[in-house]
Design an enzyme around this catalytic site. Sequence first.
Site, PDB file in Angstrom:
ATOM      1  N   HIS A  17      -1.240  -3.200  -9.411  1.00 39.89           N
ATOM      2  CA  HIS A  17      -1.818  -3.630  -8.124  1.00 39.89           C
ATOM      3  C   HIS A  17      -1.359  -2.646  -7.054  1.00 39.89           C
ATOM      4  O   HIS A  17      -0.223  -2.711  -6.591  1.00 39.89           O
ATOM      5  CB  HIS A  17      -1.357  -5.042  -7.771  1.00 39.89           C
ATOM      6  CG  HIS A  17      -1.998  -5.599  -6.548  1.00 39.89           C
ATOM      7  ND1 HIS A  17      -2.261  -6.935  -6.387  1.00 39.89           N
ATOM      8  CD2 HIS A  17      -2.438  -5.016  -5.399  1.00 39.89           C
ATOM      9  CE1 HIS A  17      -2.820  -7.149  -5.213  1.00 39.89           C
ATOM     10  NE2 HIS A  17      -2.931  -5.981  -4.584  1.00 39.89           N
ATOM     11  N   HIS A  19      -2.586  -0.292  -3.395  1.00 43.28           N
ATOM     12  CA  HIS A  19      -3.500   0.124  -2.333  1.00 43.28           C
ATOM     13  C   HIS A  19      -3.222   1.588  -1.995  1.00 43.28           C
ATOM     14  O   HIS A  19      -2.086   1.933  -1.651  1.00 43.28           O
ATOM     15  CB  HIS A  19      -3.296  -0.734  -1.082  1.00 43.28           C
ATOM     16  CG  HIS A  19      -3.614  -2.174  -1.278  1.00 43.28           C
ATOM     17  ND1 HIS A  19      -4.873  -2.692  -1.088  1.00 43.28           N
ATOM     18  CD2 HIS A  19      -2.830  -3.217  -1.673  1.00 43.28           C
ATOM     19  CE1 HIS A  19      -4.854  -3.991  -1.346  1.00 43.28           C
ATOM     20  NE2 HIS A  19      -3.626  -4.336  -1.708  1.00 43.28           N
ATOM     21  N   LEU A  20      -4.252   2.425  -2.080  1.00 42.18           N
ATOM     22  CA  LEU A  20      -4.093   3.844  -1.784  1.00 42.18           C
ATOM     23  C   LEU A  20      -4.819   4.287  -0.519  1.00 42.18           C
ATOM     24  O   LEU A  20      -4.629   5.411  -0.066  1.00 42.18           O
ATOM     25  CB  LEU A  20      -4.603   4.687  -2.960  1.00 42.18           C
ATOM     26  CG  LEU A  20      -3.696   4.737  -4.186  1.00 42.18           C
ATOM     27  CD1 LEU A  20      -4.376   5.517  -5.310  1.00 42.18           C
ATOM     28  CD2 LEU A  20      -2.343   5.367  -3.861  1.00 42.18           C
ATOM     29  N   ARG A  21      -5.690   3.417   0.045  1.00 43.72           N
ATOM     30  CA  ARG A  21      -6.520   3.798   1.185  1.00 43.72           C
ATOM     31  C   ARG A  21      -7.424   4.971   0.774  1.00 43.72           C
ATOM     32  O   ARG A  21      -7.760   5.132  -0.386  1.00 43.72           O
ATOM     33  CB  ARG A  21      -5.682   4.104   2.413  1.00 43.72           C
ATOM     34  CG  ARG A  21      -4.650   3.045   2.776  1.00 43.72           C
ATOM     35  CD  ARG A  21      -5.216   1.662   2.922  1.00 43.72           C
ATOM     36  NE  ARG A  21      -4.196   0.699   3.369  1.00 43.72           N
ATOM     37  CZ  ARG A  21      -4.226  -0.574   3.085  1.00 43.72           C
ATOM     38  NH1 ARG A  21      -5.197  -1.078   2.335  1.00 43.72           N
ATOM     39  NH2 ARG A  21      -3.277  -1.378   3.533  1.00 43.72           N
ATOM     40  N   ASN A  45     -10.456  -2.580  -1.453  1.00 47.45           N
ATOM     41  CA  ASN A  45     -10.724  -3.072  -0.093  1.00 47.45           C
ATOM     42  C   ASN A  45     -10.645  -1.962   0.946  1.00 47.45           C
ATOM     43  O   ASN A  45      -9.872  -2.005   1.901  1.00 47.45           O
ATOM     44  CB  ASN A  45      -9.790  -4.234   0.278  1.00 47.45           C
ATOM     45  CG  ASN A  45      -8.316  -3.871   0.216  1.00 47.45           C
ATOM     46  OD1 ASN A  45      -7.915  -3.006  -0.562  1.00 47.45           O
ATOM     47  ND2 ASN A  45      -7.508  -4.540   1.029  1.00 47.45           N
ATOM     48  N   LYS A 103     -12.195  -7.565  -8.253  1.00 48.35           N
ATOM     49  CA  LYS A 103     -11.248  -8.254  -7.372  1.00 48.35           C
ATOM     50  C   LYS A 103     -11.945  -9.330  -6.550  1.00 48.35           C
ATOM     51  O   LYS A 103     -12.958  -9.084  -5.895  1.00 48.35           O
ATOM     52  CB  LYS A 103     -10.581  -7.238  -6.430  1.00 48.35           C
ATOM     53  CG  LYS A 103      -9.519  -7.819  -5.495  1.00 48.35           C
ATOM     54  CD  LYS A 103      -8.338  -8.366  -6.274  1.00 48.35           C
ATOM     55  CE  LYS A 103      -7.267  -8.943  -5.342  1.00 48.35           C
ATOM     56  NZ  LYS A 103      -6.317  -7.926  -4.892  1.00 48.35           N
ATOM     57  N   HIS A 140      -6.844 -12.740  -5.369  1.00 47.06           N
ATOM     58  CA  HIS A 140      -5.928 -12.959  -4.244  1.00 47.06           C
ATOM     59  C   HIS A 140      -5.883 -14.473  -4.036  1.00 47.06           C
ATOM     60  O   HIS A 140      -6.854 -15.071  -3.567  1.00 47.06           O
ATOM     61  CB  HIS A 140      -6.418 -12.250  -2.987  1.00 47.06           C
ATOM     62  CG  HIS A 140      -5.508 -12.442  -1.807  1.00 47.06           C
ATOM     63  ND1 HIS A 140      -4.708 -11.436  -1.309  1.00 47.06           N
ATOM     64  CD2 HIS A 140      -5.237 -13.531  -1.037  1.00 47.06           C
ATOM     65  CE1 HIS A 140      -4.005 -11.891  -0.290  1.00 47.06           C
ATOM     66  NE2 HIS A 140      -4.313 -13.166  -0.107  1.00 47.06           N
ATOM     67  N   HIS A 178       0.084 -10.911  -7.056  1.00 48.68           N
ATOM     68  CA  HIS A 178       1.236 -11.069  -6.153  1.00 48.68           C
ATOM     69  C   HIS A 178       1.621 -12.531  -5.937  1.00 48.68           C
ATOM     70  O   HIS A 178       1.592 -13.043  -4.812  1.00 48.68           O
ATOM     71  CB  HIS A 178       1.019 -10.364  -4.822  1.00 48.68           C
ATOM     72  CG  HIS A 178      -0.340 -10.570  -4.184  1.00 48.68           C
ATOM     73  ND1 HIS A 178      -0.934 -11.791  -4.019  1.00 48.68           N
ATOM     74  CD2 HIS A 178      -1.214  -9.674  -3.660  1.00 48.68           C
ATOM     75  CE1 HIS A 178      -2.098 -11.658  -3.425  1.00 48.68           C
ATOM     76  NE2 HIS A 178      -2.289 -10.373  -3.201  1.00 48.68           N
ATOM     77  N   ASP A 251       1.584  -4.104  -5.028  1.00 53.16           N
ATOM     78  CA  ASP A 251       0.805  -4.444  -3.831  1.00 53.16           C
ATOM     79  C   ASP A 251       1.229  -3.547  -2.671  1.00 53.16           C
ATOM     80  O   ASP A 251       1.133  -3.941  -1.494  1.00 53.16           O
ATOM     81  CB  ASP A 251       0.960  -5.921  -3.457  1.00 53.16           C
ATOM     82  CG  ASP A 251      -0.059  -6.378  -2.410  1.00 53.16           C
ATOM     83  OD1 ASP A 251      -1.120  -5.734  -2.303  1.00 53.16           O
ATOM     84  OD2 ASP A 251       0.211  -7.365  -1.696  1.00 53.16           O
TER      85      ASP A 251
END
Length: 355
Positions: A17, A19-21, A45, A103, A140, A178, A251
């Site tokens: 899990h 987030h890399l943008r 996202n 997701k 989520h 998470h 996360d």
Amino acid sequence: MAPPNDELTLTRPDDWHLHLRDGAAMASVVGHSARQFARAVVMPNLKPPVTTTAQALAYRERIRAALPAGSGFEPLMTLYLTDTTSPSEMTAARASGAVIACKLYPAGATTNSESGVTDIARIHPVLEAMADLGLPLLVHGEVTDARVDIFDRERVFIEERLAPLVTAFPTLRIVFEHVTTADAVQFVRQGPETLGATITPHHLLYNRNAMLAGGIRPHYYCLPVLKRERHRLALLEAATSGHRRFFLGTDSAPHPVGDKESACGCAGAYSAHAALELYAEAFEQAGALDRLEAFASHHGADFYGLPRNTGTLRLRREPWEVPLDYPLASSRLIPLAAGERLNWRILPAADSSPG
């Protein structure tokens, strides 16, 4: 040579899990994950969200282009489910060989979730297709009803959304992302083999006092929020228990310092700079360093039906102080445990082997 109890050798782990943008922000942080993980499940996202297979493939190429030279890091892509996602997109996703899961963000639950699903019943045909194709659902797990206390939103989601979902789709593999409560731990333990869960380093190491005691500390604000100490202890017990359906998912979520330190600060904790070191701290607190490898390197791959990595990574007991900030595009970000002393350090790549 360090004494044996001062070094750990692990099968190279994966982050299930992350987030890399995108763009310059992604280029600023992707190296932190690549130095320690062989693979990572990359969240969709973005703005706009990654809702199609074509968008996911293009995003994967941008990530690969930003990796440090010689990196073998593999981004595992996901699609963002909306009320209008079609079952045919699931077929395309599975055929791509690059999209590993989809997701489910309840609309408005967290950062960039405005386009999320407003009613799970709207996507039942999509979930049926996913179950048939063997495509996991990542959840989520919070309700967004303003009448529900924010500290209860995970528990209520289990009761009102997740339990019925597990029952309605018994062959659908679901990852409860998470998890933050003893309620979630119990639900996963009692659930079927198709139900797994990720646990973050910040929920293992901190309770809500870190965010609220002595003043509001926005860099500990994440969603789901940090909970009471009894919930942290339940998570720590689950992570270190050896239970094969709990596994690593950071996360990690980078935000510019100004977006965190504002009148309405963004949710998200950045841990990719020291993820394995932070997990090692938690497992050592529990006297369970011998179980870190299974949690970090085996359980997630097994749940997803992927081969375990063959390379290794080594950590050494070598105290160091976490930097106060890191670059993020034209801004800075404040990492988890900024200015704190950690007792474990990943050895340089030359001293470990790739995934």
